[in-house]
Design a protein around this motif. Structure first.
Motif, PDB file in Angstrom:
ATOM      1  N   THR A   2      39.061  19.542  27.050  1.00 37.73           N
ATOM      2  CA  THR A   2      39.415  20.862  27.528  1.00 37.73           C
ATOM      3  C   THR A   2      40.437  20.727  28.629  1.00 37.73           C
ATOM      4  N   HIS A   3      41.077  21.863  29.006  1.00 32.93           N
ATOM      5  CA  HIS A   3      42.078  21.808  30.069  1.00 32.93           C
ATOM      6  C   HIS A   3      41.453  21.382  31.383  1.00 32.93           C
ATOM      7  N   HIS A   4      40.160  21.691  31.596  1.00 30.44           N
ATOM      8  CA  HIS A   4      39.509  21.287  32.846  1.00 30.44           C
ATOM      9  C   HIS A   4      39.396  19.776  32.936  1.00 30.44           C
ATOM     10  N   ASP A   5      39.282  19.112  31.802  1.00 27.90           N
ATOM     11  CA  ASP A   5      39.118  17.664  31.775  1.00 27.90           C
ATOM     12  C   ASP A   5      40.395  16.979  31.303  1.00 27.90           C
ATOM     13  N   ARG A   6      41.512  17.624  31.557  1.00 25.17           N
ATOM     14  CA  ARG A   6      42.791  17.081  31.117  1.00 25.17           C
ATOM     15  C   ARG A   6      43.019  15.693  31.705  1.00 25.17           C
ATOM     16  N   ALA A   7      43.423  14.749  30.868  1.00 23.21           N
ATOM     17  CA  ALA A   7      43.552  13.364  31.322  1.00 23.21           C
ATOM     18  C   ALA A   7      44.809  13.161  32.144  1.00 23.21           C
ATOM     19  N   GLU A   8      44.685  12.299  33.133  1.00 19.83           N
ATOM     20  CA  GLU A   8      45.839  11.812  33.879  1.00 19.83           C
ATOM     21  C   GLU A   8      45.886  10.321  33.624  1.00 19.83           C
ATOM     22  N   ARG A   9      47.000   9.833  33.096  1.00 23.49           N
ATOM     23  CA  ARG A   9      47.043   8.424  32.776  1.00 23.49           C
ATOM     24  C   ARG A   9      48.387   7.844  33.200  1.00 23.49           C
ATOM     25  N   SER A  88      47.402   5.305  24.544  1.00 20.79           N
ATOM     26  CA  SER A  88      48.427   5.286  25.583  1.00 20.79           C
ATOM     27  C   SER A  88      48.841   3.857  25.909  1.00 20.79           C
ATOM     28  N   SER A  89      47.894   2.911  25.849  1.00 24.80           N
ATOM     29  CA  SER A  89      48.234   1.508  26.109  1.00 24.80           C
ATOM     30  C   SER A  89      49.111   0.951  24.993  1.00 24.80           C
ATOM     31  N   ARG A  90      48.790   1.295  23.749  1.00 22.92           N
ATOM     32  CA  ARG A  90      49.611   0.829  22.626  1.00 22.92           C
ATOM     33  C   ARG A  90      51.024   1.400  22.718  1.00 22.92           C
ATOM     34  N   ALA A  91      51.113   2.663  23.171  1.00 24.26           N
ATOM     35  CA  ALA A  91      52.433   3.276  23.308  1.00 24.26           C
ATOM     36  C   ALA A  91      53.270   2.556  24.354  1.00 24.26           C
ATOM     37  N   ASN A 365      52.654  11.786  32.708  1.00 26.13           N
ATOM     38  CA  ASN A 365      51.552  10.909  32.316  1.00 26.13           C
ATOM     39  C   ASN A 365      52.012   9.779  31.400  1.00 26.13           C
ATOM     40  N   GLU A 366      53.004  10.048  30.580  1.00 28.46           N
ATOM     41  CA  GLU A 366      53.471   9.035  29.637  1.00 28.46           C
ATOM     42  C   GLU A 366      54.501   8.101  30.249  1.00 28.46           C
ATOM     43  N   GLY A 367      54.772   8.277  31.546  1.00 24.03           N
ATOM     44  CA  GLY A 367      55.650   7.353  32.247  1.00 24.03           C
ATOM     45  C   GLY A 367      57.123   7.508  31.929  1.00 24.03           C
ATOM     46  N   LEU A 368      57.536   8.691  31.478  1.00 22.63           N
ATOM     47  CA  LEU A 368      58.957   8.904  31.203  1.00 22.63           C
ATOM     48  C   LEU A 368      59.748   8.925  32.509  1.00 22.63           C
TER      49      LEU A 368
END
Length: 403
Positions: A2-9, A88-91, A365-368
């Motif tokens: 959910t948006h409340h638990d949106r990941a930060e990576r 995300s690690s594979r990316a 988050n994706e490090g762009l």
């Protein structure tokens, strides 16, 4: 999620390439003390998962989410987190060879850290199983609560006793020393960072709401016509240029968050804030302001957008999504990725469907590289200034409200 638990990576904070450094963290105590440096802040009420790579367990990507209140959400959430960490690690180049888990939560009144540790055990166990199913064994899982850490994995009571181990506050750990050497700051706790973005309370919040009501009655009818909308855009941009120059000239002197924010709040009148907040609900105005990023003082811009976000009380709370997005963009552009993630996360909590915040949050988050986003904004801005057969480009009228 959910948006409340949106990941930060992400994989920051990394030591600058010009000053390479290798840090070995072997004990649970060292891992617990390193957590704020891995994220750039202390993650209140959070679940954090860190990817490990290679035989030596090099830190990789990490995910932080709020701990769901409903325990029924824990089991279905765990596979999503494991999948997200793996993907995300594979990316970024390679799947994780293992993982670390941290859960951070303070006890309720009358409770203890041990109580929190036991209550969260099913969540940690579900995540350990989910990571194991993806060939990412969890080498350590720690609960940080009430000034102590507790290990879910270490069986040695001389190292990790059942009553927990007090967290060191000495700032002399290997990670603290390395972070100081590399110039990596820790910005306090997540709760403290989010508090700086919340609307002002009474009496200032009530006065601001009345100013917004007045401005809305004056500006909304004008923004319904093309000519009036363009006039409001110009007025808003002139106002924001003036406010930015004011913030650049008048710097806070205390260095403490509360006093600095009070200083910035005092630089703005209620009517100025109302006109700026309402004017920035227009998408083209917001994008043009975002394109200013490379031209000005990023710390001053961050202070201004944050101060304006605090001027969105009560029924105007959703209006802060535009200001928070600009604040997150300014933080990210200046290299402050932890502040950017927290700020954009609050923007999405305010308005989960706000597209500008969604795009920035995902890209961050994706490090762009933020320069890529900046180039897109400049290109779009030039396209608006020099349109080519606009009717042929657009099958219908473009929406002028904020996305």
């Amino acid at each position: 999620m959910t948006h409340h638990d949106r990941a930060e990576r992400g994989a920051e904070p990394a030591l600058p390439e010009s000053r390479p450094m290798s840090i070995s963290l072997r004990e649970p105590a060292e891992l617990a003390e390193a957590l704020p440096y891995l994220l750039g802040f202390y993650p209140d009420d959070s679940l954090v998962v860190v990817a490990l790579h290679g035989e030596r367990g090099r830190f990789g990507g990490r995910i932080r989410i709020g701990i769901p209140t409903a325990e029924s959400a824990w089991s279905p959430l765990a596979p999503q987190i494991a999948e997200c960490l793996d993907a995300s690690s594979r990316a970024r180049g390679a799947p994780p060879d293992g993982a670390l888990i941290f859960v951070c939560q303070e006890p309720e009144e009358g409770g203890s850290g041990r109580d929190v540790m036991e209550r969260l055990r099913p969540l940690v166990q579900a995540l350990r199983l989910a990571c194991g199913q993806r060939d990412m064994p969890v080498y350590e899982a720690l609960c940080l609560s009430d000034g102590r850490f507790f290990s879910y994995c270490c069986p040695d009571e001389s190292c990790c006793p059942p009553e927990g181990v007090p967290l060191s506050r000495s700032r002399t750990s290997a990670m603290a020393v390395a972070a100081a050497y590399a110039g990596i700051p820790v910005r306090g706790s997540l709760r403290e960072m989010e508090r700086r973005l919340l609307p002002l309370g009474p009496p200032l919040g009530e006065e601001q709401q009345r100013a917004l009501d007045r401005a809305s009655l004056a500006l909304t009818p004008r923004m319904l016509s093309q000519g009036g909308r363009q006039e409001v855009r110009v007025e808003t941009l002139v106002l924001l240029r003036r406010l930015l120059e004011r913030f650049e000239r008048r710097l806070p002197k205390t260095g403490t968050h509360g006093s600095d924010d009070a200083h910035d709040d005092g630089l703005l009148t209620h009517d100025e804030c109302a006109a700026a907040v309402l004017g920035l609900q227009d998408r083209e105005t917001r994008d043009q302001v975002a394109a200013w990023t490379e031209e000005g003082d990023l710390p001053a811009a961050l202070r201004l957008w944050r101060a304006l976000a605090r001027r969105c009380p009560g029924p105007y709370a959703a209006y802060s999504a535009a200001l928070l997005s600009l604040a997150g963009w300014a933080a990210w552009s200046s290299g402050d990725v932890p502040t950017a993630r927290v700020t954009l996360g609050v923007a999405l909590r305010v308005d989960p469907d706000y597209l500008f915040a969604q795009l920035l949050h995902q890209a961050c988050n994706e490090g762009l590289d933020p320069q890529l986003v900046s180039r897109c904004l400049r290109k779009e801005q030039k396209g608006r200034e020099h349109p080519v057969d606009e009717e042929a480009e657009r099958p219908g009228p473009a929406p002028d409200t904020a996305v």
